[in-house]
Design an enzyme around this catalytic site. Structure first.
Site, mmCIF file in Angstrom:
data_model
loop_
_atom_site.group_PDB
_atom_site.id
_atom_site.type_symbol
_atom_site.label_atom_id
_atom_site.label_comp_id
_atom_site.label_asym_id
_atom_site.label_seq_id
_atom_site.Cartn_x
_atom_site.Cartn_y
_atom_site.Cartn_z
ATOM 1 N N GLY A 71 0.858 -1.099 0.162
ATOM 2 C CA GLY A 71 -0.270 0.149 -0.037
ATOM 3 C C GLY A 71 0.927 1.245 0.015
ATOM 4 O O GLY A 71 2.080 1.380 0.518
ATOM 5 N N SER A 109 -3.294 1.554 10.390
ATOM 6 C CA SER A 109 -2.331 2.769 10.728
ATOM 7 C C SER A 109 -2.880 3.637 11.600
ATOM 8 O O SER A 109 -4.124 3.785 11.900
ATOM 9 C CB SER A 109 -2.105 3.842 9.471
ATOM 10 O OG SER A 109 -1.608 4.807 9.864
ATOM 11 N N ASN A 110 -2.151 4.200 12.707
ATOM 12 C CA ASN A 110 -2.570 5.394 13.505
ATOM 13 C C ASN A 110 -3.552 6.328 12.889
ATOM 14 O O ASN A 110 -4.150 7.060 13.649
ATOM 15 C CB ASN A 110 -1.367 5.734 14.423
ATOM 16 C CG ASN A 110 -0.730 6.942 13.445
ATOM 17 O OD1 ASN A 110 -1.029 8.152 13.555
ATOM 18 N ND2 ASN A 110 0.332 6.227 13.013
ATOM 19 N N TYR A 138 -5.797 8.758 3.222
ATOM 20 C CA TYR A 138 -4.855 7.658 3.621
ATOM 21 C C TYR A 138 -5.590 7.051 4.891
ATOM 22 O O TYR A 138 -5.892 5.797 4.834
ATOM 23 C CB TYR A 138 -3.309 7.955 3.922
ATOM 24 C CG TYR A 138 -2.548 7.129 4.614
ATOM 25 C CD1 TYR A 138 -2.124 5.946 4.009
ATOM 26 C CD2 TYR A 138 -2.276 6.895 5.946
ATOM 27 C CE1 TYR A 138 -1.156 5.113 4.470
ATOM 28 C CE2 TYR A 138 -1.193 6.047 6.782
ATOM 29 C CZ TYR A 138 -0.841 5.102 5.656
ATOM 30 O OH TYR A 138 -0.073 4.246 6.302
ATOM 31 N N ARG A 176 7.596 13.499 18.571
ATOM 32 C CA ARG A 176 6.275 12.490 18.626
ATOM 33 C C ARG A 176 6.807 11.279 18.390
ATOM 34 O O ARG A 176 6.226 10.202 19.057
ATOM 35 C CB ARG A 176 5.555 13.023 17.252
ATOM 36 C CG ARG A 176 4.411 11.998 17.086
ATOM 37 C CD ARG A 176 3.759 12.676 15.801
ATOM 38 N NE ARG A 176 2.661 11.788 15.768
ATOM 39 C CZ ARG A 176 2.755 10.803 14.521
ATOM 40 N NH1 ARG A 176 3.743 10.368 13.772
ATOM 41 N NH2 ARG A 176 1.581 9.991 14.301
HETATM 42 C C1 15L Z 1 1.821 5.813 8.868
HETATM 43 O O1 15L Z 1 0.991 5.110 8.865
HETATM 44 C C2 15L Z 1 2.492 6.370 7.625
HETATM 45 O O2 15L Z 1 2.701 5.347 6.542
HETATM 46 C C3 15L Z 1 4.081 6.837 7.871
HETATM 47 O O3 15L Z 1 4.301 7.658 6.803
HETATM 48 C C4 15L Z 1 3.928 7.810 9.158
HETATM 49 O O4 15L Z 1 3.419 8.968 8.881
HETATM 50 C C5 15L Z 1 3.372 7.111 10.257
HETATM 51 O O5 15L Z 1 2.426 6.326 9.835
HETATM 52 C C6 15L Z 1 3.459 8.050 11.389
HETATM 53 O O6 15L Z 1 2.399 8.317 11.874
HETATM 54 O O7 15L Z 1 4.434 8.429 12.094
#
Ligand code: 15L
Length: 280
Positions: A71, A109-110, A138, A176
């Site tokens: 992805g 993802s977060n 995203y 972060r």
């Molecule tokens: C993600 O899901 C992304 O793929 C990556 O590019 C970062 O942004 C990461 O999270 C993050 O939150 O640090």
């Protein structure tokens, strides 16, 4: 266990492919591009959004599980995000049903909950009961892919685990990331736990290491057997304070929640020039 890893040549895929192999699993790689150095197992070159190509891979291999990591890892317009995250997940889940593969682990993802203000979470920690609150297209793609997993878990009894990954990095480089870091070794531990947890049904876990100032609840992962070992705190002395740190700490998704990511869902298609200039 014989496991299909999609996105096997990507940054997470390279680590997971080799890590699962080291732990005694048979790994089958799938990617748009050739596999990384060091991977000697079977591999397929195909686009996961191509349902026929995906079915052909399943027909060639006897699989026990899928780890879906393929992805686009950043923000894109909505159609691109939906293809990259939802259509690929759909093609793989349909193939799982057709070929009786009952375990599906997904790199969510977060950013599926990234627009959640950290101040609204209990002690700044978000858990697996948080409502979807994407910060980007995203994130919308990740929310929709998780919804599809839940549907297939309910309809077809697929054990489907959404790993809401934080920041997968060699080491944390920002304030972060001291809270959101997922180390390489913990990533392999996380995926193996998700693959082997006993009858989880649909489940969500947060993919971060055992960071001292964690923004995400590790308990959902621990219930599935994910016990992270690394702690970003070990790198704290190397991380410089930046002006943007407070802004990045306002929302779970950090910079993805910022205005610089605002854009039309369909690119510039469908908008008149006056709308693009802020008119109606
Ligand atoms: C993600 O899901 C992304 O793929 C990556 O590019 C970062 O942004 C990461 O999270 C993050 O939150 O640090």
């Amino acid at each position: 266990m014989r496991i299909l890893v999609t996105g096997a040549a990507g940054s997470i895929g390279r680590v997971v492919t080799l890590g699962l192999g080291d732990r005694g699993h048979d790994v089958v790689g799938l990617d748009l591009v050739p596999e990384p150095d060091g991977f000697t197992g079977p591999r397929h070159t195909a686009d996961c959004s191509d349902a026929r190509a995906v079915q052909a891979v399943f027909a060639d291999e006897r699989l026990d599980a899928v780890v879906h990591l393929a992805g686009h890892p950043g923000e894109a317009d909505l159609p691109t995000s939906l293809t990259s995250h939802v259509i690929t997940t759909a093609a793989l889940l349909d193939a799982c049903v057709a070929h009786r593969v009952s375990r599906f682990v997904y790199a969510s993802s977060n950013h599926a909950v990234g627009r959640t203000p950290r101040a609204s979470t209990a002690e700044g920690v978000i858990s697996d009961d948080a409502l979807p609150r994407p910060d980007t297209f995203y994130g919308v793609g990740k929310v929709a892919a998780e919804a599809l997993m839940r549907l297939y878990a309910d309809r077809h009894s697929i054990d489907a685990i959404a790993c809401r990954i934080g920041s997968f990095l060699d080491e944390p480089g920002t304030t972060r990331a001291l809270s959101t870091w997922l180390s390489h070794e913990d990533c392999v531990r996380m995926v193996e736990a998700a693959l082997t947890a006993s009858s989880p049904g649909f489940a969500v876990l947060y993919g971060i290491s055992n960071n001292t100032p964690a923004w995400w609840d590790l308990e959902p992962g621990r219930r599935l057997g994910y016990d992270p070992v690394d702690d970003a705190e070990a790198y704290a002395d190397h991380v410089a304070v930046r002006d943007v740190d407070d802004a990045e700490a306002a929302h779970v998704g950090g910079p993805f929640a910022g205005e610089e990511f605002y854009r039309p869902a369909l690119g510039n298609q469908g908008l008149t020039s006056s709308a693009l200039e802020g008119g109606h």
